[in-house]
Design a protein around this motif. Structure first.
Motif, PDB file in Angstrom:
ATOM      1  N   LEU A   1       0.849  -1.192   0.000  1.00 26.87           N
ATOM      2  CA  LEU A   1       0.000   0.000   0.000  1.00 26.87           C
ATOM      3  C   LEU A   1       0.885   1.242   0.000  1.00 26.87           C
TER       4      LEU A   1
ATOM      5  N   VAL B   1      -2.696  -5.406   0.757  1.00 24.60           N
ATOM      6  CA  VAL B   1      -3.091  -5.058  -0.614  1.00 24.60           C
ATOM      7  C   VAL B   1      -4.150  -6.047  -1.104  1.00 24.60           C
TER       8      VAL B   1
ATOM      9  N   THR C   1      -7.595  -5.291   0.040  1.00 24.61           N
ATOM     10  CA  THR C   1      -8.193  -4.057  -0.463  1.00 24.61           C
ATOM     11  C   THR C   1      -9.205  -4.412  -1.559  1.00 24.61           C
TER      12      THR C   1
ATOM     13  N   ALA D   1      -7.434  -1.791  -5.711  1.00 26.95           N
ATOM     14  CA  ALA D   1      -6.166  -1.088  -5.546  1.00 26.95           C
ATOM     15  C   ALA D   1      -5.864  -0.302  -6.814  1.00 26.95           C
TER      16      ALA D   1
ATOM     17  N   GLY E   1      -7.945  -6.245  -5.181  1.00 24.62           N
ATOM     18  CA  GLY E   1      -6.747  -6.702  -4.472  1.00 24.62           C
ATOM     19  C   GLY E   1      -6.526  -8.196  -4.594  1.00 24.62           C
TER      20      GLY E   1
END
Length: 185
Positions: A90, A146, A149, A152, A167
């Motif tokens: 991230l 990540v 998420t 992303a 993600g």
């Protein structure tokens, strides 16, 4: 909670934008075969002058920092051999190069790869390197945060444009290993 698509006026399926992507990225999207449908990979056109995280977030909103990810290339060295690997974390974190990455590569020393090597071997532009379309021989380390998420915002392989990818799709890329603690504050 907003998603990266909310920040941009025009969001298109990445598969419709192959002519805007470097060949390794376009080839990977053409050959896409993960559990996430290729239609969920999206492209947004952005100014190359704001390809880096700080100016991008300044232009589109600070909330985007939490949903952006950076892909950096590292070089691990051991016994005269160098292994290149890509790391995705991230954007508000940094890659734990000398801890997690060095151990994962079994290297004595690890550092960021020289720009000309990263660019030349990946076929992508500096400041736009993306985990999609990397050389098959490269290990790909993806921080678990990540993967968690929903979407992303990542590089597109060039400084112009970004990709928006679920993600979990990044965890399915060739050579990917999901690691806890790869990105540190």
């Amino acid at each position: 909670m907003p998603v990266p698509m909310d920040a941009f006026d025009e969001v298109r399926p990445a598969a419709e934008c192959l002519d805007l992507l470097p060949e390794p990225v376009a080839a990977a999207i053409r050959a896409w075969g993960g559990s996430v449908p290729v239609e969920e990979l999206r492209h947004v056109d952005t100014d190359p002058a704001i390809a880096d995280t700080a100016p991008l977030v300044e232009r589109y909103g600070p909330w985007l920092l939490e949903q952006s990810a950076n892909c950096v290339v590292v070089a691990g060295k051991r016994g005269g051999e160098t292994t290149l690997a890509a790391c995705v974390v991230l954007s508000h974190t940094r890659v734990d190069v000398n801890g997690v990455v060095r151990r994962q590569l079994g290297a004595r020393k690890a550092s960021f790869a020289p720009m000309d090597k990263a660019v030349g071997d990946s076929g992508m532009e500096y400041g736009g390197i993306t985990p999609i379309g990397l050389p098959a021989a490269w290990p790909l380390f993806v921080d678990a945060a990540v993967v968690d998420t929903p979407y992303a915002l990542i590089g597109s392989g060039s400084r112009r444009g970004k990709l928006i990818v679920p993600g979990k799709a990044l965890a399915e890329l060739p050579g990917a290993t999901v690691l806890d603690g790869l990105g540190i504050a």
